[in-house]
Design an enzyme around this catalytic site. Structure first.
Site, PDB file in Angstrom:
ATOM      1  N   ASP A 268      40.864  40.926  37.209  1.00 46.22           N
ATOM      2  CA  ASP A 268      39.424  40.406  38.234  1.00 46.22           C
ATOM      3  C   ASP A 268      39.344  38.597  37.943  1.00 46.22           C
ATOM      4  O   ASP A 268      39.885  38.100  36.883  1.00 46.22           O
ATOM      5  CB  ASP A 268      38.079  40.618  38.136  1.00 46.22           C
ATOM      6  CG  ASP A 268      37.558  40.969  39.127  1.00 46.22           C
ATOM      7  OD1 ASP A 268      37.414  40.021  40.247  1.00 46.22           O
ATOM      8  OD2 ASP A 268      37.233  41.503  39.136  1.00 46.22           O
TER       9      ASP A 268
ATOM     10  N   GLY B 287      42.208  36.046  36.823  1.00 43.74           N
ATOM     11  CA  GLY B 287      42.608  35.237  37.300  1.00 43.74           C
ATOM     12  C   GLY B 287      42.058  35.505  39.101  1.00 43.74           C
ATOM     13  O   GLY B 287      41.120  36.449  38.334  1.00 43.74           O
ATOM     14  N   ASP B 288      42.720  34.943  39.650  1.00 39.24           N
ATOM     15  CA  ASP B 288      42.398  35.500  41.340  1.00 39.24           C
ATOM     16  C   ASP B 288      43.460  35.944  42.188  1.00 39.24           C
ATOM     17  O   ASP B 288      44.590  35.122  41.292  1.00 39.24           O
ATOM     18  CB  ASP B 288      42.473  33.408  41.860  1.00 39.24           C
ATOM     19  CG  ASP B 288      41.762  33.674  43.464  1.00 39.24           C
ATOM     20  OD1 ASP B 288      42.388  34.490  44.474  1.00 39.24           O
ATOM     21  OD2 ASP B 288      41.049  32.936  43.650  1.00 39.24           O
ATOM     22  N   PHE B 289      43.406  37.224  42.424  1.00 39.19           N
ATOM     23  CA  PHE B 289      44.529  37.984  42.800  1.00 39.19           C
ATOM     24  C   PHE B 289      45.291  37.159  44.413  1.00 39.19           C
ATOM     25  O   PHE B 289      46.294  37.964  44.659  1.00 39.19           O
ATOM     26  CB  PHE B 289      44.534  39.134  43.415  1.00 39.19           C
ATOM     27  CG  PHE B 289      42.645  39.424  44.179  1.00 39.19           C
ATOM     28  CD1 PHE B 289      42.735  39.201  44.886  1.00 39.19           C
ATOM     29  CD2 PHE B 289      42.435  40.734  43.682  1.00 39.19           C
ATOM     30  CE1 PHE B 289      42.138  39.293  45.570  1.00 39.19           C
ATOM     31  CE2 PHE B 289      41.171  40.979  44.715  1.00 39.19           C
ATOM     32  CZ  PHE B 289      40.747  40.171  45.304  1.00 39.19           C
TER      33      PHE B 289
ATOM     34  N   HIS C  82      39.685  46.950  51.968  1.00 35.50           N
ATOM     35  CA  HIS C  82      38.471  46.556  53.424  1.00 35.50           C
ATOM     36  C   HIS C  82      37.541  45.391  52.959  1.00 35.50           C
ATOM     37  O   HIS C  82      36.754  45.140  54.134  1.00 35.50           O
ATOM     38  CB  HIS C  82      37.843  47.724  53.303  1.00 35.50           C
ATOM     39  CG  HIS C  82      36.619  47.932  51.665  1.00 35.50           C
ATOM     40  ND1 HIS C  82      35.943  49.475  51.516  1.00 35.50           N
ATOM     41  CD2 HIS C  82      36.026  47.048  50.740  1.00 35.50           C
ATOM     42  CE1 HIS C  82      34.920  49.044  50.813  1.00 35.50           C
ATOM     43  NE2 HIS C  82      34.922  47.760  50.225  1.00 35.50           N
TER      44      HIS C  82
END
Length: 339
Positions: free
Chosen positions: A199, A225-227, A245
Site C-alpha cells: 500500500d 509503493g503505488d500499485f 471497484h
C-alpha cells in the site's frame, strides 16, 4: 384495481425507508455530539446529558431512548452507557472509530443529485492520480478512513481464509491491503503463510499501530509503493479486496496485468467486490455501493463477475471462476497456468 392503481399495495415499505432515515440522522447527530465517547467515559442520566450538551428537555429523553432501541445505548437505573457495538465503533478514543467515516458518507450522499447530473465525485476527488493521497493528508485521516474499511473488510477476510484452499500458497500479497486486517485473518487461520500488505507509504504508520493492537507485529509485512507505478511483490497469491471497484476499466486491466506479472507460474489472483448480478441486477446493496463509488471516485463502480473475468483472461490468466464469498461479496479466482 382502479385507474391502473392496485389498492392492495400499502405505503409500508416507503414508511419503513423513512423510519430508517430518521434513525440514521439520529445516530449521526449523536456522533456529531461525540455522545458515545462521553458516555463511554462516564454513564449519565438524561438531565446530565441535557446539561452536558446544551439540549432541550422536550426531545432529549426520546433521543436517548431511540438510541437504546437502536442498539447503541444501554439504560440502567436511568443512566445511559454505550453498548458494545457503540463502544467499539463510535467512541472516538478507539482505533476502530467509524464516526468520521460515516459522516463523510452522509455528506457525499447528500449530493447524490449533483453526482448523477454531473457524473463527478462529490468528495473533492477530481483525478485518478492521487485519489487517496489527495483526500487523506494526515495520519488521523488515514486512520478514520481505514477504520471504516476494516469494518467492511472484516467478514470478507475471515471468509477468504476459509473459502479458498491455501495449502499450496506460501507468499501472499494483499494489494491495497490498508491496515492489514485481511492478512491478519489469513495468517491466523494459516500460520504457514508469508503475508505482505502492499500500500501507499503514508499507510504504514496506521498499519504498524494496528498490527500491535492485534498482537501480530512481525507476522505480516508491509511493502510501500503505488500499485500503478511500482511492481507488485513476487507472490504465489495476490489479493485485491474491495480495490478494483475504486477504479475505471482501464485501471482494472492494468492491475490484472500487474498481478499476472507478480505471480509465479501456477499462482492465483483473488479478487472480491460487491459485484452486480448480471442478469437480474437485483442486489440492492451492490447497486447502492456502485452509486457510492460514483460519489467518491472519478471512475469507480461495481461490475459483474463476467466483466471481471474478462480483464484477467485478457491479462493472461488461464482460468477464472467466481464463487460467493460473504454477504454480497463475490470472489473471482484467476489462475495462472503452471507452465
Amino acid at each position: 384495481m382502479r385507474d391502473g392503481i392496485d389498492a392492495s399495495v400499502t405505503a409500508e415499505p416507503l414508511l419503513q425507508m423513512a423510519a430508517d432515515f430518521y434513525r440514521w440522522r439520529t445516530v449521526l447527530f449523536a456522533i456529531e455530539l461525540d455522545l458515545f465517547t462521553v458516555l463511554g467515559a462516564e454513564p449519565a442520566t438524561e438531565p446530565a446529558v441535557r446539561q452536558r450538551f446544551g439540549l432541550d428537555e422536550r426531545g432529549t429523553r426520546h433521543f436517548l431512548d431511540a438510541l437504546v432501541s437502536s442498539g447503541l445505548l444501554d439504560r440502567t437505573d436511568g443512566r445511559y452507557a454505550p453498548t458494545p457495538l457503540a463502544a467499539r465503533f463510535l467512541d472516538s478514543r478507539t482505533a476502530s472509530h467509524l464516526g468520521r467515516f460515516l459522516g463523510q458518507a452522509d455528506a457525499r450522499w447528500a449530493r447524490i443529485g449533483e453526482g448523477l447530473r454531473s457524473g463527478a465525485p462529490q468528495n473533492g476527488a477530481r483525478a485518478t492520480s492521487g485519489l487517496f493521497t489527495g483526500q487523506h493528508r494526515d495520519q488521523a485521516a488515514w486512520r478514520a478512513y481505514y477504520g471504516g474499511m476494516d469494518a467492511l473488510n472484516g467478514p470478507s477476510g475471515a471468509a477468504l481464509a476459509q473459502v479458498f484452499d491455501w495449502s499450496s500458497v506460501k507468499r501472499v500479497t494483499d494489494v491495497g491491503g490498508a491496515r492489514g486486517n485481511v492478512c491478519a485473518e489469513l495468517v491466523r487461520a494459516h500460520p504457514h503463510l508469508q503475508a505482505t500488505v502492499f500500500d501507499l507509504p503514508p499507510v504504514q504508520a496506521v498499519f504498524d499501530e494496528h498490527m500491535v493492537e492485534l498482537g501480530l507485529e512481525g507476522r505480516v509485512g508491509f511493502r510501500a509503493g503505488d500499485f500503478f507505478t511500482d511492481p507488485l511483490p513476487a507472490s504465489d497469491a495476490v489479493v485485491f479486496g474491495h480495490v478494483l471497484h475504486d477504479w475505471g476499466v482501464e485501471e482494472r486491466r492494468i492491475l490484472a496485468r500487474k498481478a499476472f506479472q507478480a505471480l509465479e507460474p501456477g499462482g492465483v489472483a483473488l479478487v472480491y467486490d460487491t459485484m452486480i448480478d448480471a442478469e437480474l441486477r437485483s442486489r440492492p446493496n451492490s447497486l447502492l455501493i456502485s452509486l457510492n463509488m460514483m460519489l467518491c471516485t472519478p471512475g469507480g463502480s461495481e461490475y459483474t463477475p463476467a466483466e471481471g473475468g474478462t480483464w484477467f483472461t485478457e491479462a493472461g490468466f488461464d482460468t477464472v471462476e467466481s464463487v460467493p464469498l460473504v454477504n454480497d461479496d463475490v470472489l473471482l479466482i484467476a489462475r495462472r497456468s503452471p507452465a
